[in-house]
Design a protein around this motif. Sequence first.
Motif, PDB file in Angstrom:
ATOM      1  N   VAL A  90      38.559  44.621  27.472  1.00 19.68           N
ATOM      2  CA  VAL A  90      38.019  45.888  28.173  1.00 19.68           C
ATOM      3  C   VAL A  90      37.032  44.689  28.631  1.00 19.68           C
ATOM      4  O   VAL A  90      36.389  45.652  29.833  1.00 19.68           O
ATOM      5  N   ALA A  91      36.117  43.749  27.855  1.00 18.64           N
ATOM      6  CA  ALA A  91      34.350  43.085  28.762  1.00 18.64           C
ATOM      7  C   ALA A  91      34.941  42.749  29.633  1.00 18.64           C
ATOM      8  O   ALA A  91      34.287  42.647  30.792  1.00 18.64           O
ATOM      9  N   LEU A  92      36.435  41.969  30.291  1.00 16.83           N
ATOM     10  CA  LEU A  92      37.126  41.548  31.597  1.00 16.83           C
ATOM     11  C   LEU A  92      36.928  42.698  32.445  1.00 16.83           C
ATOM     12  O   LEU A  92      36.720  42.522  33.631  1.00 16.83           O
ATOM     13  N   LEU A  93      37.366  44.064  32.441  1.00 14.75           N
ATOM     14  CA  LEU A  93      37.741  45.478  33.325  1.00 14.75           C
ATOM     15  C   LEU A  93      35.962  45.745  33.262  1.00 14.75           C
ATOM     16  O   LEU A  93      35.841  45.940  34.698  1.00 14.75           O
ATOM     17  N   SER A  94      35.330  45.999  32.062  1.00 11.33           N
ATOM     18  CA  SER A  94      34.083  46.481  32.894  1.00 11.33           C
ATOM     19  C   SER A  94      33.326  45.714  33.410  1.00 11.33           C
ATOM     20  O   SER A  94      32.315  45.879  34.099  1.00 11.33           O
ATOM     21  N   SER A  95      33.382  44.340  33.239  1.00 12.12           N
ATOM     22  CA  SER A  95      32.207  43.578  34.506  1.00 12.12           C
ATOM     23  C   SER A  95      32.948  43.166  35.553  1.00 12.12           C
ATOM     24  O   SER A  95      32.361  42.020  36.639  1.00 12.12           O
ATOM     25  N   GLY A  96      34.629  43.235  35.883  1.00 14.20           N
ATOM     26  CA  GLY A  96      34.597  42.445  37.114  1.00 14.20           C
ATOM     27  C   GLY A  96      34.631  41.070  37.433  1.00 14.20           C
ATOM     28  O   GLY A  96      35.315  41.225  38.618  1.00 14.20           O
ATOM     29  N   GLY A  97      35.179  41.251  36.426  1.00 18.11           N
ATOM     30  CA  GLY A  97      34.497  39.149  36.519  1.00 18.11           C
ATOM     31  C   GLY A  97      35.303  38.140  35.729  1.00 18.11           C
ATOM     32  O   GLY A  97      35.487  38.988  34.413  1.00 18.11           O
ATOM     33  N   ASN A 274      42.564  43.210  40.896  1.00 18.46           N
ATOM     34  CA  ASN A 274      43.503  43.963  40.945  1.00 18.46           C
ATOM     35  C   ASN A 274      44.908  42.555  41.654  1.00 18.46           C
ATOM     36  O   ASN A 274      46.287  43.102  41.759  1.00 18.46           O
ATOM     37  N   VAL A 275      44.462  41.568  42.101  1.00 20.11           N
ATOM     38  CA  VAL A 275      45.403  40.544  42.436  1.00 20.11           C
ATOM     39  C   VAL A 275      45.352  39.794  41.059  1.00 20.11           C
ATOM     40  O   VAL A 275      46.187  39.564  40.743  1.00 20.11           O
ATOM     41  N   LEU A 276      43.697  39.689  40.394  1.00 21.84           N
ATOM     42  CA  LEU A 276      44.499  38.925  39.209  1.00 21.84           C
ATOM     43  C   LEU A 276      45.363  38.814  38.107  1.00 21.84           C
ATOM     44  O   LEU A 276      45.972  38.598  37.834  1.00 21.84           O
ATOM     45  N   ILE A 277      45.405  40.629  37.828  1.00 15.55           N
ATOM     46  CA  ILE A 277      45.811  40.685  36.548  1.00 15.55           C
ATOM     47  C   ILE A 277      47.677  41.588  37.598  1.00 15.55           C
ATOM     48  O   ILE A 277      47.510  42.237  38.034  1.00 15.55           O
ATOM     49  N   GLU A 278      48.442  40.293  37.301  1.00 20.85           N
ATOM     50  CA  GLU A 278      49.879  41.275  37.455  1.00 20.85           C
ATOM     51  C   GLU A 278      50.563  42.238  36.391  1.00 20.85           C
ATOM     52  O   GLU A 278      51.464  43.161  37.150  1.00 20.85           O
ATOM     53  N   ASP A 296      45.305  54.073  29.723  1.00 17.05           N
ATOM     54  CA  ASP A 296      43.793  54.714  29.911  1.00 17.05           C
ATOM     55  C   ASP A 296      42.600  53.813  30.767  1.00 17.05           C
ATOM     56  O   ASP A 296      42.061  54.142  31.219  1.00 17.05           O
ATOM     57  N   ILE A 297      42.833  52.633  29.606  1.00 18.25           N
ATOM     58  CA  ILE A 297      42.094  52.136  30.034  1.00 18.25           C
ATOM     59  C   ILE A 297      41.926  51.377  31.671  1.00 18.25           C
ATOM     60  O   ILE A 297      41.344  51.576  32.321  1.00 18.25           O
ATOM     61  N   ASN A 298      43.099  50.975  31.274  1.00 18.00           N
ATOM     62  CA  ASN A 298      43.392  50.568  32.773  1.00 18.00           C
ATOM     63  C   ASN A 298      43.091  51.525  33.987  1.00 18.00           C
ATOM     64  O   ASN A 298      42.632  51.250  35.307  1.00 18.00           O
ATOM     65  N   ASP A 299      43.300  52.805  33.690  1.00 19.12           N
ATOM     66  CA  ASP A 299      43.247  54.185  34.826  1.00 19.12           C
ATOM     67  C   ASP A 299      41.666  53.675  35.028  1.00 19.12           C
ATOM     68  O   ASP A 299      40.907  54.264  35.516  1.00 19.12           O
ATOM     69  N   LYS A 300      40.845  54.086  33.439  1.00 19.90           N
ATOM     70  CA  LYS A 300      39.108  54.101  33.908  1.00 19.90           C
ATOM     71  C   LYS A 300      38.746  52.949  35.114  1.00 19.90           C
ATOM     72  O   LYS A 300      37.771  53.330  35.813  1.00 19.90           O
ATOM     73  N   TYR A 301      39.479  51.633  34.477  1.00 14.57           N
ATOM     74  CA  TYR A 301      39.126  50.778  36.155  1.00 14.57           C
ATOM     75  C   TYR A 301      39.787  50.824  36.782  1.00 14.57           C
ATOM     76  O   TYR A 301      39.389  49.538  37.311  1.00 14.57           O
ATOM     77  N   SER A 302      40.595  51.867  37.659  1.00 14.54           N
ATOM     78  CA  SER A 302      41.638  51.387  38.528  1.00 14.54           C
ATOM     79  C   SER A 302      42.820  49.982  38.601  1.00 14.54           C
ATOM     80  O   SER A 302      42.998  49.550  39.391  1.00 14.54           O
ATOM     81  N   ILE A 303      42.800  50.065  37.365  1.00  9.19           N
ATOM     82  CA  ILE A 303      43.512  48.421  37.468  1.00  9.19           C
ATOM     83  C   ILE A 303      45.980  49.433  37.734  1.00  9.19           C
ATOM     84  O   ILE A 303      45.590  49.929  36.664  1.00  9.19           O
ATOM     85  N   LYS A 304      45.885  48.514  38.321  1.00  9.04           N
ATOM     86  CA  LYS A 304      47.192  49.345  39.187  1.00  9.04           C
ATOM     87  C   LYS A 304      48.485  48.529  37.715  1.00  9.04           C
ATOM     88  O   LYS A 304      49.408  48.868  38.175  1.00  9.04           O
TER      89      LYS A 304
END
Length: 318
Positions: A90-97, A274-278, A296-304
Motif C-alpha cells: 500500500v505504501a508503494l502505491l500511495s507514494s507512487g515510487g 503500471n509499467v513496473l507492476i506486471e 480494491d486497493i489496485n482500483d483505488k490507485y488505478s493499478i491495472k
Amino acid sequence: MLKMTHRLTTELRRLAFEHHDHCFSCNYKFKEADTSHLGYSQNGEPLYLCDGCSKQLKETAVRYYFKPRPYEIPDPSSKLWRYMDFTKYVALLSSGGLYFASADCFEDTFEGAKGFRRNKSRWDEYYLKFFREAIKSPPEGHECKFSDSEIDEQAHKLLRDMGAVGESRRKQTFISCWHESEYESEAMWRLYSSFLANAVAIRTSCQSLYTALGRNPSIDIGRIKYLDMERSYAGVNDSFWRKRRSFEHEREVRAIFSDFRCQESGKITLCDLNVLIEDVFVSPLAPSWFVALVNDINDKYSIKAKVSPSELVEEPFF
C-alpha cells in the motif's frame, strides 16, 4: 582533437549507459582502457563512439577510459520478484515510487564490504605497495621529490582515505533489491514477509523496472555476484555488487544509485507503477477474501495489474 565541453545531456548519458559496451556507430566492443567518446554530431544527435568513429563528432562532451561494468545485466525479459507485507505494498502505491534503502540500514552488515576484517592486512599490503609505486611514478613531465619516509606517509594517508570513503559510501548508496526467477519462490515468501498471511509479491521484468524508473542513466540495474570472501575481495568500485556465497539463494538483482547530499536512511524514487507492476500474487497462506482486498486497493490507485492467488496453493493429484 576536439576540446571537451562537458555538456552531458540526459539523452547523451542515457545513450552511453544503454550502449556501454559497444560503439553506437560501428558496434565495436570496447576493451578495458580503450577510449570512449561522448558527444554530438553535426545535427546535434548524441553519439557514443570508439576512437575509429570519433571523427563523426562535431562536439566532444567528454572522453573516458572504458571500464567494464562491475555487474552483469539480466536479459530484458528476465522475471524479477519483490515479496513484501501488504502495508508495504500500500505504501508503494500511495507514494507512487520505489523505496531505495541506504546500504548502511541493511541487516547484512557486509553491505559494501571489501572482505573479512581478519584478512585486511593482505588488502592493506597490496594497496600500500600500489600507492607507493604511484607516488614514485608521477605523470610524464613531473618529478617525485618525496623522501622514502614521506612516500610511506602519503601511502598510508591514501589508504586511510580510501577506508573512510568506503564507510561514507554506505550512507550515500541507495538500493532496491529484487529476486530473479521465472517462478514463484516459497522461500522468498518466508524470508521477506513478517506476517505471511497478508503478504503480496509483485512481478516485473528487468526491462520494465528500467523503463518504469524513466530509463534513468544514474540508476544501475544488475545481478549480484557471490564471492568466497575467505579467498577473495570485492574491488574498490564493485563492493555493492558483491555478497557472500551464503546469500546465493537470493539470486538478487538490484537497482542502485548514489546521492551524496541525502542524509536520510532511504529515498522514494518516483516511477510508473503500471509499467513496473506486471502481476500481483497474494501469499499462499492468505485468506480467500484477500485477493478481492488487493484488487480494491489496485482500483483505488488505478493499478491495472492482475491479482492472482499464489501458485503454491494448487492442489495435487496422485
